[in-house]
Design a protein around this motif. Sequence first.
Motif, short mmCIF file in Angstrom:
data_model
loop_
_atom_site.label_atom_id
_atom_site.label_comp_id
_atom_site.label_asym_id
_atom_site.label_seq_id
_atom_site.Cartn_x
_atom_site.Cartn_y
_atom_site.Cartn_z
N LEU A 79 0.83 -1.20 0.00
CA LEU A 79 0.00 0.00 0.00
C LEU A 79 0.87 1.26 0.00
O LEU A 79 0.52 2.27 -0.60
CB LEU A 79 -0.94 -0.02 1.21
N ASP A 80 2.04 1.17 0.66
CA ASP A 80 2.94 2.31 0.68
C ASP A 80 3.44 2.63 -0.73
O ASP A 80 3.43 3.79 -1.16
CB ASP A 80 4.13 2.03 1.61
N HIS A 81 3.85 1.60 -1.45
CA HIS A 81 4.31 1.83 -2.83
C HIS A 81 3.17 2.30 -3.73
O HIS A 81 3.38 3.06 -4.66
CB HIS A 81 4.94 0.55 -3.40
N TYR A 82 1.95 1.80 -3.45
CA TYR A 82 0.79 2.22 -4.24
C TYR A 82 0.50 3.70 -4.01
O TYR A 82 0.26 4.45 -4.95
CB TYR A 82 -0.41 1.36 -3.86
N ARG A 83 0.54 4.10 -2.74
CA ARG A 83 0.23 5.51 -2.42
C ARG A 83 1.34 6.45 -2.88
O ARG A 83 1.08 7.57 -3.30
CB ARG A 83 0.02 5.66 -0.90
N SER A 84 2.59 5.99 -2.73
CA SER A 84 3.74 6.84 -3.12
C SER A 84 4.62 6.08 -4.09
O SER A 84 5.68 5.57 -3.71
CB SER A 84 4.57 7.21 -1.89
N PRO A 85 4.16 5.96 -5.32
CA PRO A 85 4.94 5.17 -6.28
C PRO A 85 6.32 5.80 -6.55
O PRO A 85 6.43 7.01 -6.71
CB PRO A 85 4.08 5.15 -7.53
N ARG A 86 7.35 4.96 -6.59
CA ARG A 86 8.72 5.43 -6.85
C ARG A 86 8.93 5.48 -8.37
O ARG A 86 8.37 4.68 -9.12
CB ARG A 86 9.75 4.49 -6.23
N GLY A 106 5.18 4.62 -16.18
CA GLY A 106 3.94 5.34 -16.46
C GLY A 106 2.79 4.37 -16.59
O GLY A 106 2.96 3.17 -16.40
N GLY A 107 1.62 4.90 -16.90
CA GLY A 107 0.45 4.05 -17.08
C GLY A 107 -0.47 4.07 -15.88
O GLY A 107 -0.37 4.93 -15.01
N GLN A 108 -1.37 3.11 -15.85
CA GLN A 108 -2.35 3.07 -14.76
C GLN A 108 -2.74 1.64 -14.45
O GLN A 108 -2.71 0.79 -15.31
CB GLN A 108 -3.59 3.86 -15.18
N GLY A 109 -3.11 1.44 -13.20
CA GLY A 109 -3.48 0.09 -12.84
C GLY A 109 -3.90 -0.02 -11.40
O GLY A 109 -3.96 0.98 -10.67
N CYS A 110 -4.18 -1.22 -10.99
CA CYS A 110 -4.65 -1.47 -9.62
C CYS A 110 -3.49 -1.36 -8.64
O CYS A 110 -2.34 -1.21 -9.04
CB CYS A 110 -5.29 -2.84 -9.54
N SER A 111 -3.78 -1.46 -7.37
CA SER A 111 -2.75 -1.31 -6.34
C SER A 111 -1.64 -2.33 -6.52
O SER A 111 -0.47 -2.01 -6.33
CB SER A 111 -3.38 -1.47 -4.95
N ILE A 112 -2.00 -3.56 -6.92
CA ILE A 112 -0.98 -4.60 -7.03
C ILE A 112 -0.05 -4.32 -8.21
O ILE A 112 1.17 -4.41 -8.08
CB ILE A 112 -1.64 -5.99 -7.19
N SER A 113 -0.60 -3.95 -9.36
CA SER A 113 0.26 -3.72 -10.51
C SER A 113 1.12 -2.47 -10.30
O SER A 113 2.28 -2.44 -10.65
CB SER A 113 -0.56 -3.63 -11.81
N GLN A 114 0.52 -1.43 -9.68
CA GLN A 114 1.27 -0.20 -9.44
C GLN A 114 2.38 -0.41 -8.41
O GLN A 114 3.49 0.07 -8.58
CB GLN A 114 0.33 0.91 -8.96
N ALA A 115 2.04 -1.11 -7.33
CA ALA A 115 3.04 -1.35 -6.28
C ALA A 115 4.17 -2.23 -6.80
O ALA A 115 5.34 -1.99 -6.52
CB ALA A 115 2.38 -1.98 -5.06
N SER A 116 3.79 -3.23 -7.59
CA SER A 116 4.81 -4.14 -8.12
C SER A 116 5.77 -3.37 -9.04
O SER A 116 6.99 -3.54 -8.97
CB SER A 116 4.13 -5.28 -8.88
N ALA A 117 5.20 -2.49 -9.87
CA ALA A 117 6.03 -1.69 -10.78
C ALA A 117 6.95 -0.76 -9.99
O ALA A 117 8.13 -0.60 -10.31
CB ALA A 117 5.14 -0.88 -11.72
N MET A 152 8.05 -1.11 -6.84
CA MET A 152 9.11 -1.88 -6.16
C MET A 152 10.15 -2.36 -7.16
O MET A 152 11.35 -2.36 -6.87
CB MET A 152 8.50 -3.10 -5.48
N MET A 153 9.68 -2.76 -8.33
CA MET A 153 10.60 -3.22 -9.37
C MET A 153 11.57 -2.11 -9.75
O MET A 153 12.78 -2.33 -9.85
CB MET A 153 9.80 -3.67 -10.59
N SER A 154 11.02 -0.91 -9.92
CA SER A 154 11.88 0.19 -10.35
C SER A 154 12.95 0.49 -9.31
O SER A 154 14.11 0.75 -9.64
CB SER A 154 11.03 1.44 -10.64
N ALA A 155 12.53 0.43 -8.03
CA ALA A 155 13.50 0.69 -6.97
C ALA A 155 14.57 -0.40 -6.93
O ALA A 155 15.75 -0.13 -6.68
CB ALA A 155 12.76 0.77 -5.63
N ALA A 156 14.14 -1.64 -7.19
CA ALA A 156 15.07 -2.77 -7.07
C ALA A 156 16.11 -2.79 -8.19
O ALA A 156 17.26 -3.18 -7.97
CB ALA A 156 14.30 -4.09 -7.06
N ILE A 157 15.73 -2.39 -9.39
CA ILE A 157 16.67 -2.61 -10.50
C ILE A 157 17.41 -1.33 -10.94
O ILE A 157 18.29 -1.42 -11.79
CB ILE A 157 15.98 -3.26 -11.72
#
Lengths: 413, 166
Positions: free
Chosen positions: B13-20, B62-73, B75-80
């Motif tokens: 939820l943190d990544h969803y609310r504040s996407p990196r 960029g883009g749009q999506g649900c909390s899971i897709s947005q949070a996953s994206a 976290m992915m960006s931060a990780a790589i």
Amino acid sequence: MSIPADIKRDFPVLQQQVHDKPLIYLDSGNTSQKPQAVIDAMNEYYETTNANVHRGSYDLAVRATEALEGARAKVARFINAPATNEVVFTKNATEAFNLIARSWGAANLGPGDAVVISEMEHHANIVPWHMLSAEKGFELRWIPVTPDGHLDLRDLDTLLEGAKLVSVTAMSNVLGTLNDIPRLAEAAHGAGALLAVDGSQYVPHVPTDVQAMGADFLIFTGHKMLGPMGIGVLWACADLLEAMPPFLGGGEMILNVTKEGFTTTEIPWKFEAGTPMVAEAVGLGAAIDYLNNLGMDNVRAHEIELTDYALRTLNERYGDKIVIHGPQVASERGGVLSFVYGEPDMRVHPHDIAQVLDQAGVCVRAGHHCAKPLLQTMNVPATSRASVYVYNDESDIDALAEALEASSDIFAF
Amino acid sequence: MPGLDDLYREVILDHYRSPRNQGELETPPAVRTEGFNPLCGDEVIVFVDVDDNNVITDIAIGGQGCSISQASASMMSAAIKGASIGEARQFISAFKGLMSIHEGELGGDGSEAEMGIDADVADVGDIRLGDLEALKGVVKFPVRIKCATLSWNTLAQALDEAASDT
């Protein structure tokens, strides 16, 4: 007479709990549940009557054929078709559209022609025209949708210039909008075009008279009207069907086959290649009996009442936290309620809403509802959609309203 | 029975609310790739900048999506970010392993499970999934696995393009 208060008892699937909560089914725009009478009719067919149709000379095969053709007659009466042989059974509504495109369309459309559809069509009434247009070189034109969810018919005359077919939905599966089919029929015919009507959302919910509609083709599907999956209907007047080339080739649709070629049998069987879905036809017939027993006027009145209750309940409880798309007056729309929910500056994504509602036992659909061009026009990537039918009542709407609250708790900022 | 707490973990939820790393990068030099989830209409756009040493110097989502897709994206960006293409590819297979091993248990094809990726541990080879492990709960909700993997599949495509550019 109105819909019986204990109607849920007729629907076995509704007698269960999910996640320890009673199942609240609000996805009938997607597919409807089946009453015991439909399930029994299909079982009984297999237990007592099953044989292949139109070819056996023995009693069992005769009865199976009568079961299939009896169901066809019920469908014809249900939509007030002038003749039973104008009812063609297909796999679903999608196949019916592909039949029109591949048969009538391929024979009649070419460069310089136009097919006019609307921005609120289901993909089933879009993709077959894209596919055929790529081959035949005709133009695909779009009737726009206004911000309040109606067809924008101001430029209809221009859109219809050179059009050979107008193909529109009678009721939007996203907005619930009821379109003025008689008006479109008049305009289409005035321009020398035929009118195809997608009745998938309409026929299950509103008393239907193809003759009063003025349509040339009517398409609908059994599984959205208490019947089984695997059977759809294409109605067209006999002259039109006679003139159309066959769709799929094979057994059942021929009069004669030689090494040199074949001739087709008479309508409607000309369009029903191969062994048909007899049990599904029987199930659809039983669904029609069930709906007739309720009375289609009552079905529609119940839907207006419930849609009105849903609009009031959700808007009063959530104010600007909810936006319900489409016409805001229940009598002008069907019972499919697409909505976005959440704080105005930060809506909860429909996928997340559907997930939270599921935990409360409430089934709604989230996504683009197979109508991506419409969602693009509405400028939303997805919506949540609750849709009602005969077995829903106010308690289901109350459960939906209550369950929505939980998504605020999880996604609050 | 899995509850919503398994899915909507606080870090998600943190990544969803504040996407990196939200936004766009200039193309070129960045590579831009779009991914779609035809099921729900979600859309993700991944921009990656890869330098001459095959290091991902920048990434934007960029883009749009649900909390899971947005949070996953997110976290992915931060990780790589800052990883090499090779490391990023390891991340991708580790993450997809995390998703697909369970898919296999649930009756999916389990193809990546056969590749021997042990996703039940947070460390896969030299890769530490860290926060991304929070997404493990997604596999209990099979419909949502595609939401979680959308950005990763799109990244894989972007890396292929970036690698072929250099």
